[in-house]
Design a protein around this motif. Structure first.
Motif, PDB file in Angstrom:
ATOM      1  N   LYS A 123     -46.875 -21.559 -32.385  1.00 43.89           N
ATOM      2  CA  LYS A 123     -48.059 -22.037 -33.107  1.00 43.89           C
ATOM      3  C   LYS A 123     -47.843 -23.421 -33.681  1.00 43.89           C
ATOM      4  CE  LYS A 123     -49.186 -17.491 -34.991  1.00 43.89           C
ATOM      5  NZ  LYS A 123     -48.991 -16.613 -36.144  1.00 43.89           N
ATOM      6  N   ASP A 124     -46.617 -23.637 -34.183  1.00 45.85           N
ATOM      7  CA  ASP A 124     -46.301 -24.905 -34.839  1.00 45.85           C
ATOM      8  C   ASP A 124     -46.002 -26.012 -33.835  1.00 45.85           C
ATOM      9  OD1 ASP A 124     -43.924 -24.024 -33.816  1.00 45.85           O
ATOM     10  OD2 ASP A 124     -42.923 -23.738 -35.748  1.00 45.85           O
ATOM     11  N   GLY A 125     -46.140 -25.698 -32.556  1.00 44.56           N
ATOM     12  CA  GLY A 125     -45.894 -26.713 -31.538  1.00 44.56           C
ATOM     13  C   GLY A 125     -44.429 -26.851 -31.152  1.00 44.56           C
ATOM     14  N   ASN A 126     -43.565 -26.190 -31.891  1.00 45.20           N
ATOM     15  CA  ASN A 126     -42.143 -26.299 -31.557  1.00 45.20           C
ATOM     16  C   ASN A 126     -41.782 -25.380 -30.402  1.00 45.20           C
ATOM     17  OD1 ASN A 126     -41.520 -28.178 -33.546  1.00 45.20           O
ATOM     18  ND2 ASN A 126     -41.357 -26.554 -35.091  1.00 45.20           N
ATOM     19  N   PRO A 127     -40.815 -25.833 -29.564  1.00 48.70           N
ATOM     20  CA  PRO A 127     -40.417 -24.970 -28.454  1.00 48.70           C
ATOM     21  C   PRO A 127     -39.712 -23.710 -28.953  1.00 48.70           C
ATOM     22  CG  PRO A 127     -39.036 -26.936 -28.550  1.00 48.70           C
ATOM     23  CD  PRO A 127     -40.118 -27.122 -29.574  1.00 48.70           C
ATOM     24  N   MET A 128     -39.762 -22.688 -28.123  1.00 47.96           N
ATOM     25  CA  MET A 128     -39.077 -21.431 -28.437  1.00 47.96           C
ATOM     26  C   MET A 128     -37.584 -21.678 -28.646  1.00 47.96           C
ATOM     27  SD  MET A 128     -38.843 -19.812 -24.622  1.00 47.96           S
ATOM     28  CE  MET A 128     -37.730 -20.534 -23.400  1.00 47.96           C
ATOM     29  N   LYS A 129     -36.960 -20.766 -29.348  1.00 46.76           N
ATOM     30  CA  LYS A 129     -35.502 -20.814 -29.512  1.00 46.76           C
ATOM     31  C   LYS A 129     -34.878 -20.311 -28.209  1.00 46.76           C
ATOM     32  CE  LYS A 129     -35.226 -21.720 -34.060  1.00 46.76           C
ATOM     33  NZ  LYS A 129     -36.656 -21.714 -34.392  1.00 46.76           N
ATOM     34  N   GLU A 130     -33.951 -21.074 -27.703  1.00 48.79           N
ATOM     35  CA  GLU A 130     -33.413 -20.772 -26.368  1.00 48.79           C
ATOM     36  C   GLU A 130     -31.890 -20.789 -26.400  1.00 48.79           C
ATOM     37  OE1 GLU A 130     -35.335 -23.315 -23.544  1.00 48.79           O
ATOM     38  OE2 GLU A 130     -34.241 -22.467 -21.865  1.00 48.79           O
ATOM     39  N   PRO A 131     -31.299 -19.785 -27.008  1.00 46.64           N
ATOM     40  CA  PRO A 131     -29.832 -19.785 -27.133  1.00 46.64           C
ATOM     41  C   PRO A 131     -29.171 -19.622 -25.768  1.00 46.64           C
ATOM     42  CG  PRO A 131     -30.744 -17.719 -27.959  1.00 46.64           C
ATOM     43  CD  PRO A 131     -31.906 -18.584 -27.604  1.00 46.64           C
ATOM     44  N   PRO A 132     -27.925 -20.054 -25.638  1.00 41.63           N
ATOM     45  CA  PRO A 132     -27.255 -19.971 -24.338  1.00 41.63           C
ATOM     46  C   PRO A 132     -27.055 -18.533 -23.862  1.00 41.63           C
ATOM     47  CG  PRO A 132     -25.755 -20.812 -26.044  1.00 41.63           C
ATOM     48  CD  PRO A 132     -27.091 -20.671 -26.677  1.00 41.63           C
ATOM     49  N   HIS A 133     -27.049 -18.379 -22.560  1.00 45.77           N
ATOM     50  CA  HIS A 133     -26.906 -17.049 -21.945  1.00 45.77           C
ATOM     51  C   HIS A 133     -25.757 -17.092 -20.937  1.00 45.77           C
ATOM     52  CE1 HIS A 133     -29.070 -13.569 -19.581  1.00 45.77           C
ATOM     53  NE2 HIS A 133     -27.851 -13.267 -19.931  1.00 45.77           N
TER      54      HIS A 133
END
Ligand SMILES: Cc1cc2nc3c(=O)[nH]c(=O)nc-3n(C[C@H](O)[C@H](O)[C@H](O)COP(=O)(O)OP(=O)(O)OC[C@H]3O[C@@H](n4cnc5c(N)ncnc54)[C@H](O)[C@@H]3O)c2cc1C
Ligand code: FES
Ligand code: FES
Lengths: 795, 163, 268
Positions: A90-100
């Protein structure tokens, strides 16, 4: 006599001969020279720090070639598994994408997370050695539910993801929806769970990595729905192998359903291990291992509200969903409960405003991603349960409320308030036809007969619309896709006139070898048996995005159609040269080139032959050869839809729900092969009914273990669970795909869960029941009946 | 240990570990990969073969136990690609398969059924296939195939009687 | 699977000798339970003794009013045996609903009873008829055989040779199968011989047990309706994702009624 078998016919499938004789070629069947075998040691804990791993004893065991851990891969600069589709909040920020990481680094995040990979001369040796690896775990508190994971004080799965919230996403006009709710005379609210499912294609996953040092060539055989995408993701992002040095082969694949549409850790690990060790390294998943390592599906908790006016007309819809992502983001994980879900919340109805927010959440469970339908069954379930509940609450007949709110056929193309524009459809036609076929009129009598036997009978209906044919690249790109979603086809006409098609989709049961051959046979007038379809090998096929989202015919078939156009044009050029006629005067019809107004004609094989004997070709304007390639990028999604009606009978003594009748009327656009379309619907319906009545991936909150971890506990639909179905098409033509096709692979799974649950609720209505969660298992139904009995007794 | 048995009408002698499963012997040693393995709890039926004419799960059978016995796998059903077993023809004709993974087991189970019950009802077919899981077809066309296969076998044996 | 050795004796004496008294040498019957557990490395053993070539362990016969069934008799043989169908039709019916056809083609009555899975069917039949379990060392009445979950009176090295089922006047079995595994979530076997009624519940608790309240009610009146006011205390019952205790308790009564109905129907 070889014949043209075109659109609308149902020839025997080309692929079947090898399957019925036991000559399919699945990854587990493949043997390579100098092949060793790998097994994974997997975490028994839902959440734990890895303090140390002692592999020394395992390494000393007979036959053991290597034991690899996450640290070994990291030391070799192996990257994490990428996400193919990012979303923003909603805030325009990208999702959190921790390493896998392909093998866990420092911490495990679900039961089944890979901890080490043992390679030995035999599987037995590798298994024995794996048992001797000593892992010192420091267990941490865990959380398995998405709602619970957002509670203050919940265990933190990633330091860099506060509150476990990967993304707080929304779609729609919140203010307009709030305003509409203010004016509503009636508001229907429901709480739903769309339970976790395990896809379980019958062929377990498998992978073989091979390295040919002399040529610097890597090969991966894998049970994948999209070999080119695996090559791209794994080659470029995980292992750093240049595309031209990596071949990915997905031979016969025993069912996918989305489960095989991700780039999995095991693929990278075997490819990397083969590079380290030389030769080939094979891993074949055991079923019980698949339960804790195949990406799961669904797992939503949803609150939904529908605002209606006095006439039962829909004014607005508000939806809040908690979507469980599991311990890591799988390839398309975050895209499913957002972009493939909320845009379908309008269903086949006119709903002036819709607002949907989705909290995408990490938990200590197996990663969740697409499973047949992917987002659209979830949306349909929300819409159709809301509509049914509203009808019940307002005392409006369930068919009537649907008809009253349906998008009129003449209103197509129809722009919904949630991004998508449906190009075509006839929901009312589908509904009316299904009511006829299901003999809705005779239901009251059947219900009385059941009652006389002490049984409850219910009838349920669900309409649906879905978005498939993934996807217009421009739109997908705006929504966060990190690659295009076109498809490619190459039509190679041999000098004899026979044809080999190289296509980027992947056939794992859908019958492409047959359907695609019918398209070519129809377009080029080439006998069906003279056409072969090649797929699944990056060294043979130019490029492709694979098979998922009911895209193969819609996008791949359209590419093939486009390539056929080019063949015809090229053939006409050759014919024009041979006839010494103008190109405009050369026509191609029913496999023959002719010059209009003359009796000059040549057959397709004659022109094909001429293409390869260019003695007198004007080489500046006419190239030898007859081979063309096309990429097709759709301009919109396609929107199959339909109406499903089912009847159930419930035994109040045991709580067993028996599916008694099932009728489906579906609008899948142009039908190339009716037999295959019906087969897709049958299989899809059974998977959807499986969700409604039987299947459930259950985690134990206390231990974090998957309780339904084998076919002993995960209830797969069986032959004796079903009656014969009535399935009929009711097609409108897609306005933007060249052949008018819409796709049919997921329809059955999308339409059926709500139809079944609506029928179950209808059956239990005399008891005052207004909702039943999935699966409607005997125990659950008996509890409902028993509690309502207790309630009645108390009153 | 050394075992000798009949496999698809041919005598076979092989050395096996006592812990070898018949499914492993067939697939890994004898390279007959038509017999599939779809689970590790003996429930899916992908591995069904015939032992002395009866359908059994080859994943739950020790190679040592078939010494001296007669086995048939899906590869042993057809005389050749143009001489299919009527049940194979029926599965093809009725679209009784999609991905093909369950198919060998389905064929072997169905043939055991019609050997015992040449004219099964739809309900009998559905019950008989309880131990064969298919994830693709929804079983509708499998049931149709088995009934058609049974019919074809009845017709064929009637033909034989006349001959 | 972990490696083990395999022997195939041709007589009971050889089988007993091969088994010795070591705990990790096990008899192999149909393998339908034993092989999956070995395969999944849930258990291990040093050696297996395959009983399928021992002729004394096979066969079905009626000796007076005792039905004798060899331990290695396959479920499918019991289901289709004319002798069983005539003497104790409910036993044939029970066998015909164990697992699936491929399980029935291999699984044996001896293996099932020796294993004493809490959800297995045969133990209910053995206990309800108080059959005799004849082993290579002794004869054990069913009342003294079933100890607890997967636990029986058998000693290491002791094998079941055959079962002796007294033929009842009437008997019936009803099973509510788990939708997933198809084992019993609750199964009830009732039998009447003269004035004596026995009722045994399987699937619901850690081992088969006699439901005395059900037995007493049926002894007064062998009709389903006699159980209308009877309940079974489920507090010690199993609870899992398929059935909680209360549901199992309820199912046990429903199955008991259906078993009585079946018994009456079969006796007609
Ligand atoms: C998919 C599936 C579904 C099933 N469904 C059901 C069901 O619905 N109901 C049900 O009751 N069962 C069910 N079973 C279990 C089945 O009935 C087994 O056959 C049975 O439990 C074990 O019998 P077996 O002959 O296969 O024994 P095995 O697996 O060979 O042996 C079982 C145990 O008994 C011991 N043993 C074997 N024979 C003897 C003997 N003569 N003396 C002493 N010890 C012996 C073995 O050492 C072993 O410990 C199912 C099994 C499967 C795989
Ligand atoms: S492989 Fe599943 S039953 Fe044999
Ligand atoms: S055809 Fe794919 S599992 Fe049956």
């Amino acid at each position: 006599m070889p014949e043209v078998v075109g659109v609308g016919a149902s020839p025997k499938r080309k692929e079947d001969l090898r399957f019925v004789t036991g000559h399919g070629n699945y990854v587990a069947d493949i043997k390579r020279p100098n092949m060793s075998f790998g097994v994974f040691l997997r975490s028994p804990h839902a959440h734990a720090l890895i303090r140390s791993i002692d592999t020394s004893e395992a390494l000393e065991q007979p036959g053991v070639k290597a034991v690899f851990t996450g640290e070994d891969m990291k030391a070799d600069n192996v990257g994490g598994l990428p996400v193919g589709w990012g979303i923003s909040g909603k805030d325009g920020n990208p999702m959190k994408e921790p390493p896998h990481p392909p093998i866990a680094l420092g911490k495990v995040r679900y039961v089944g997370d890979a901890v080490a990979f043992v390679v030995a001369e035999t599987v037995e040796q590798a298994e024995a050695a794996a048992e001797l690896i000593e892992v010192d775990y420091e267990t941490l508190p865990h959380v398995v539910g998405a709602v619970e994971a957002l509670q203050p004080g919940a265990p933190q799965i990633y330091d860099e993801v506060p509150g476990n919230l990967c993304c707080d996403w929304d779609l729609g006009d919140c203010a307009a929806v709030d305003a509409a709710f203010e004016t509503a005379t009636h508001v229907t609210s429901i709480d739903l769970v769309n339970q976790r499912l395990v896809g379980n294609p019958m062929e377990p996953r498998a992978a073989i990595g091979e390295y040919d040092a002399a040529n610097g060539q890597h090969t991966l055989w894998t049970t994948s729905q999209f070999p080119h995408v695996v090559r791209l993701l794994m080659g470029e992002m995980v292992l750093g192998i240049p595309q031209h040095k990596l071949r990915v082969v997905a031979p016969d694949v025993g069912g996918g359903f989305g489960v095989k549409q991700f780039h999995y850790a095991e693929e990278a690990v075997v490819t990397w291990a083969a590079t380290k060790l030389g030769g080939a390294v094979k891993w074949v998943c055991q079923r019980s291992e698949g339960f804790i390592s195949d990406a799961h599906g669904r797992d939503h908790v949803t609150q939904a509200e529908l605002a209606l006016d006095t006439d039962g007309k829909f004014l607005a819809m508000r939806v809040r969903t908690y979507a469980n992502m599991g311990g890591y983001l799988s390839t398309f994980g975050p895209n499913i409960p957002t972009n493939l879900y909320a845009p379908l919340l309008s269903g086949v109805y006119v709903i002036p405003s819709i607002y949907c927010e989705v909290k995408v959440v990490f938990t200590n469970t197996v990663p969740v991603d697409a499973y047949r339908g992917a987002g659209r069954p979830e949306a349909t379930f929300v819409v159709e349960r809301l509509v049914d509940t509203a009808a019940l609450e307002m005392g409006i007949d369930k068919f009537e409320i649907r008809k009253r709110n349906m998008i009129p056929t003449e209103s197509y193309p129809y722009q919904t308030p949630v991004l998508v524009e449906y190009d075509s459809g006839d929901p009312l036609g589908c509904l009316e036809r299904s009511m006829e076929l299901a003999d809705v009129a005779g239901f009251a009598e059947r219900r009385s007969a059941s009652e006389a036997n002490g049984k409850y009978r219910g009838l349920g209906v669900s309409t649906y619309v879905e978005a498939c044919g993934l996807a217009p690249s421009r739109l997908a790109g705006q929504l966060g896709a990190r690659g295009g979603l076109y498809e490619s086809a190459n039509v190679r006409v041999h000098p004899s006139g026979a044809v080999t098609v190289l296509i980027g989709t992947h056939n794992h049961g859908q019958g492409h070898e047959t359907t695609f051959a019918q398209i070519v046979s129809e377009r080029l007038g080439v006998p069906f048996e003279n056409i072969d379809i090649v797929f699944g090998d990056t060294d043979k096929v130019q490029f492709g995005m694979g098979t998922y989202g009911s895209r193969s015919l819609v996008v791949g078939g359209s590419a093939l159609n486009k390539a056929s156009d080019k063949i015809i044009l090229k053939g006409r050029k050759i014919a024009a040269h041979q006839f010494e006629a103008a190109l405009e005067d050369v026509i191609f019809e029913k496999g023959e080139f002719s010059v209009s107004g003359t009796d000059k004609k040549k057959s397709f094989p004659e022109i094909a032959g001429a293409a390869y004997v260019p003695f007198d070709f004007p080489l500046e304007t006419l190239e030898p050869g007859l081979e063309e390639q096309a990429f097709y990028d759709p301009v919109n999604f396609t929107y199959p839809g339909g109406a499903h009606i089912c009847e159930v009978e419930i035994d109040p003594d045991t709580g067993v729900v028996r599916l008694d009748r099932y009728t489906a009327v579906d609008d899948v656009g142009t039908i190339i092969n009716p037999m295959i379309v019906e087969g897709q619907l049958q299989g899809g319906i059974v998977q959807g009914v499986g969700q409604a009545l039987f299947e459930h991936g259950v985690y134990d909150e206390q231990s974090g273990q998957l309780l339904s971890g084998s076919f002993m506990d995960y209830c797969m639909p069986r032959a004796d669970n079903f009656p014969d179905f009535t399935i009929k098409p009711h097609s409108t033509t897609c306005t933007h795909t060249p052949m008018g096709v819409k796709g049919c692979g997921e329809c059955g799974t999308i339409g059926s869960p709500a139809a079944v649950i609506n029928a179950v609720v209808d059956a239990l209505r005399p008891l005052g029941v207004s909702h039943v969660d999935m699966p409607a298992s005997p125990n659950r139904i008996w509890n409902i009946i028993n509690n309502s009995g207790a309630r009645a007794a108390a009153e | 240990m050394t075992i000798t048995f009949t496999l698809n009408d041919r005598s076979v002698t092989v050395d096996v570990e006592p812990s070898t499963l018949v499914s492993e012997l067939l697939r890994d040693t004898l390279e007959l990969t038509g017999t599939h393995v779809g689970c590790d709890t003996s429930q899916c039926g992908a591995c069904v073969i015939h032992l002395n004419g009866e359908s059994v799960k080859s994943c739950t059978l020790l190679a040592g136990s078939v010494d001296g016995q007669e086995l048939r796998t899906v590869e042993g059903l057809a005389g050749g690609t143009d001489d299919l077993h009527p049940m194979q023809v029926a599965f093809r004709d009725n679209h009784g398969l999609q991905c093909g993974f369950c198919t060998p087991g389905m064929l072997m189970s169905s043939i055991d059924l019609v050997n015992r019950n040449p004219d099964p009802t739809e309900e009998e077919v559905r019950e008989w296939l309880e131990g064969n899981i298919c994830r693709c077809t929804g079983y509708q066309n499998i049931v149709k195939s088995v009934i058609a296969g049974a019919q074809a076998l009845r017709d064929a044996s009637r033909g034989d009687d006349h001959a | 699977m972990k490696a083990f050795s395999l022997q195939k004796p041709a007589s009971v004496a050889d089988a007993v000798a091969a088994l010795g008294s070591a705990e990790d040498v096990l008899p192999l019957a149909g393998g339908m339970t034993l092989i999956p557990t070995l395969k999944q490395r849930l258990s291990e053993c040093a050696a297996l003794v395959d009983l399928s070539d021992v002729p004394e362990l096979r066969g079905i016969s009626l000796e007076g009013d005792v039905l004798v069934i060899g331990a290695m008799t396959r479920h499918t043989e019991v289901a289709n045996s004319d002798v069983v169908r005539k003497a104790i039709p409910s036993l044939a019916a029970l066998a015909s609903r164990i697992g699936d056809q491929q399980v029935r083609n291999r699984g044996t009555i001896g293996g099932s009873v020796a294993n004493n899975d809490p959800a297995a069917d045969y133990p209910a039949a053995v206990l309800v008829l108080n059959a005799e379990i004849v082993t290579n060392v002794r004869t054990i009445p069913a009342d003294a055989f079933f100890i607890g979950m997967f636990e029986t009176a058998l000693e290491p090295g002791e094998i079941i040779l055959r079962f002796r089922f007294p033929v009842p006047d009437m008997a019936g079995y009803a099973k509510f199968a788990s939708p997933a595994s198809r084992y019993a979530l609750a199964g009830v076997f009732v039998a009447r011989t003269g004035d004596s009624v026995r009722a045994v519940v399987t699937g619901a608790a850690s081992s088969v047990f006699r439901a005395t309240d059900v037995e007493n009610a049926l002894a007064r009146d062998f009709q389903p309706g006699a159980l209308d006011r009877i309940s079974i205390d489920p507090s010690e019952f199993l609870s899992d994702i398929h059935a909680d205790k209360d549901y199992r308790g309820h199912l046990a009564i429903v199955m008991a009624k259906r078993a009585v109905q079946t018994a009456l129907a079969l006796a007609e």
